[in-house]
Enzyme design. Structure first.
Site, short mmCIF file in Angstrom:
data_model
loop_
_atom_site.label_atom_id
_atom_site.label_comp_id
_atom_site.label_asym_id
_atom_site.label_seq_id
_atom_site.Cartn_x
_atom_site.Cartn_y
_atom_site.Cartn_z
N LYS A 155 0.82 -1.22 0.00
CA LYS A 155 0.00 0.00 0.00
C LYS A 155 0.85 1.27 0.00
CE LYS A 155 -4.22 -2.11 1.44
NZ LYS A 155 -3.80 -3.53 1.49
C1 PLP Z 1 -4.41 -4.60 0.81
C2 PLP Z 1 -3.61 -5.84 0.65
C3 PLP Z 1 -3.97 -6.83 -0.30
C4 PLP Z 1 -5.22 -6.72 -1.17
O1 PLP Z 1 -5.10 -5.75 -2.19
P1 PLP Z 1 -6.40 -5.23 -2.95
O2 PLP Z 1 -5.92 -4.08 -3.78
O3 PLP Z 1 -7.36 -4.80 -1.88
O4 PLP Z 1 -6.93 -6.35 -3.77
C5 PLP Z 1 -3.16 -7.94 -0.43
N1 PLP Z 1 -2.07 -8.11 0.34
C6 PLP Z 1 -1.71 -7.20 1.28
C7 PLP Z 1 -0.50 -7.47 2.12
C8 PLP Z 1 -2.46 -6.04 1.46
O5 PLP Z 1 -2.09 -5.14 2.40
#
Ligand code: PLP
Length: 459
Positions: free
Chosen positions: A108
């Site tokens: 993120k």
């Molecule tokens: C948020 C997250 C996801 C999922 O990603 P999306 O964009 O919501 O599909 C997968 N792995 C981790 C470690 C995350 O923090």
């Protein structure tokens, strides 16, 4: 570039407005009115140069290329690897795209490090301030705090469910000592936190008073920033030929960015959606029926979701950008928790998407398998993606790039349970457990928390 809402009843906006708005006023998600075509770039183009080239068409005319370049350069200078999002080989023609070199060691950061700077820039230009309120089940909270810390025109309040996030996740949020950052541990679940944030947005007076804004995963700018690493990874692994990607998926933002990369010119022959036991998407890909069930807690908590909100952007394309048909389907989904896409339409999706779901035991088995074969330690989210890649890969001659969305040290208990090794935090977080925490504990009480948000930054 102008943006339209998937529901067709909100004003068309340009990038700066879409950034601050998040959700459209008609409940839809903003998408570009037309998809641009990616500029062709040389094989030795840096991550930053690629990012500027990929994103420039989306941010015009709100931002100049020079303004964009300045923010992109700063954002990715916070990453601990010179390639920003490096790729390395696993076994059997599989590759790992490491997206965890940012400040909070989860993917993120790739979007939010840029989005924090974009918010700051846009608010400064307007002479405005904003209060970001985020509900988090773990990763988003710390990434949003790192994106906002120290910015004079942004305050951030993060609500997390008390006792239901991991120690590493909580410490990453609560040990940030900044005048514009506040953490609230709510006596309740993540859904309680999420519902309170939604209620705050529905409260017109409150929203105006505090300048409420969101950085959640439906924000177009987050998707846009994620398109970049599909382009850089495809180029470095595929050398101009087709590649496949496998993506551990929750809200569908990350894998949708892969679809955008493909739609705008990156040669991608397959996109694999990896799910944990919360398998709404993989069931949809198999049956054409999108149907809600309860949320199951798993060892990959950032994918524990009931509804993948970003899927609406793909559905919009599937319905030939007809907002009326889509709005009807979304209303049905809201009222009955279910709608059907139908075979012919779904064919447009399954042409490139495949899905596979894995429970906790299968996830631990994949952590073990990849560790035995390659010596690589996967976090449980990344392991779901790798397992999915192995299971539904279409063409063994095409390189399969698996997205590593978190560093294994972010989920040490799950990793230790799988392979008996407790992964260590990277250097910049080595003293995390000695840092002082700053948080308030509050009941699950909307009025009390709204009052807290109103007054938390008064001196
Ligand atoms: C948020 C997250 C996801 C999922 O990603 P999306 O964009 O919501 O599909 C997968 N792995 C981790 C470690 C995350 O923090």
């Amino acid at each position: 570039m102008r943006y339209v809402s998937t529901r067709g009843q909100a004003p068309e906006l340009e990038f700066g407005d879409v950034l601050l708005a998040g959700l459209a006023t008609d409940g839809g998600l903003y998408v570009p009115q037309q998809w641009p075509t990616q500029e062709k770039l040389g094989f030795d183009t840096s991550y930053v140069d690629t990012a500027v080239s990929v994103m420039a068409p989306y941010v015009a005319p709100s931002l100049s290329v020079d303004e964009l370049r300045a923010m992109v350069t700063e954002a990715y200078a916070t990453f601990g690897h010179p390639d920003v999002c490096p790729v390395r080989p696993l076994d059997d023609g599989l590759w790992l795209l490491e997206l965890f070199w940012g400040p909070t060691i989860a993917f993120k950061d790739v979007a939010l490090q840029l989005v924090g700077r974009l918010f700051d820039h846009e608010l400064t230009k307007r002479g405005e301030r904003a209060t970001i309120v985020v509900a988090t089940s773990g990763d988003t909270g710390s990434a949003a705090i790192e994106a906002c810390r120290g910015r004079s025109n942004l305050n951030i309040v993060v609500l997390h469910p008390a006792g239901r996030v991991s120690d590493v996740q909580r410490k990453q949020m609560t040990t940030v000592d900044e005048p514009n950052v506040r953490n609230v541990a709510v006596d309740g679940t993540f859904d309680d936190c999420q519902d309170m944030v939604k209620a705050m947005f529905a409260d017109e007076v409150f929203r105006k008073d505090v300048g409420l804004s969101a950085m959640n995963s439906i924000n177009w700018a987050r998707v846009m920033a994620q398109v970049v690493y599909y382009v850089t990874a495809a180029r470095s692994v595929g050398g101009g030929g087709p590649v496949a990607f496998s993506v551990p998926t929750g809200n569908f933002g990350n894998v949708f960015a892969g679809w955008v990369a493909r739609h705008t010119g990156t040669p991608i022959s397959q996109l694999v959606v990896g799910s944990n036991s919360n398998d709404i998407l993989t069931r949809w890909l198999q049956t054409g029926v999108m149907e809600k069930t309860g949320v199951h807690p798993t060892i990959s908590p950032s994918m524990d979701i009931q509804v993948s909100s970003n899927a609406e952007r793909l559905l919009f394309e599937l319905y030939e950008r007809n907002p009326d048909v889509l709005s009807e389907q979304m209303a049905q989904f809201r009222d009955f928790g279910r709608f059907e896409t139908g075979d012919t339409r779904l064919a447009g999706v399954t042409e490139v998407f495949d899905g596979a779901a894995f429970d906790d035991e299968a996830t631990r088995a994949e952590i073990r398998r990849t560790h035995e074969i390659t010596d690589t330690v996967l976090d449980p989210h990344s392991a779901v993606g790798v397992a999915a890649a192995r299971q539904v890969r279409r063409d063994r001659d095409v390189a399969m790039i698996c997205l590593a969305t978190a560093h294994p040290a972010k989920f040490p208990d799950a990793v230790e349970a799988a392979i008996g090794i407790r992964p260590e935090l990277p250097d910049h977080l080595h003293d995390l457990f000695e840092r002082r925490e700053h948080l308030v504990q509050m009941p699950h009480d909307l009025a009390a928390i709204q009052n807290y948000v109103r007054t938390a930054f008064d001196d």
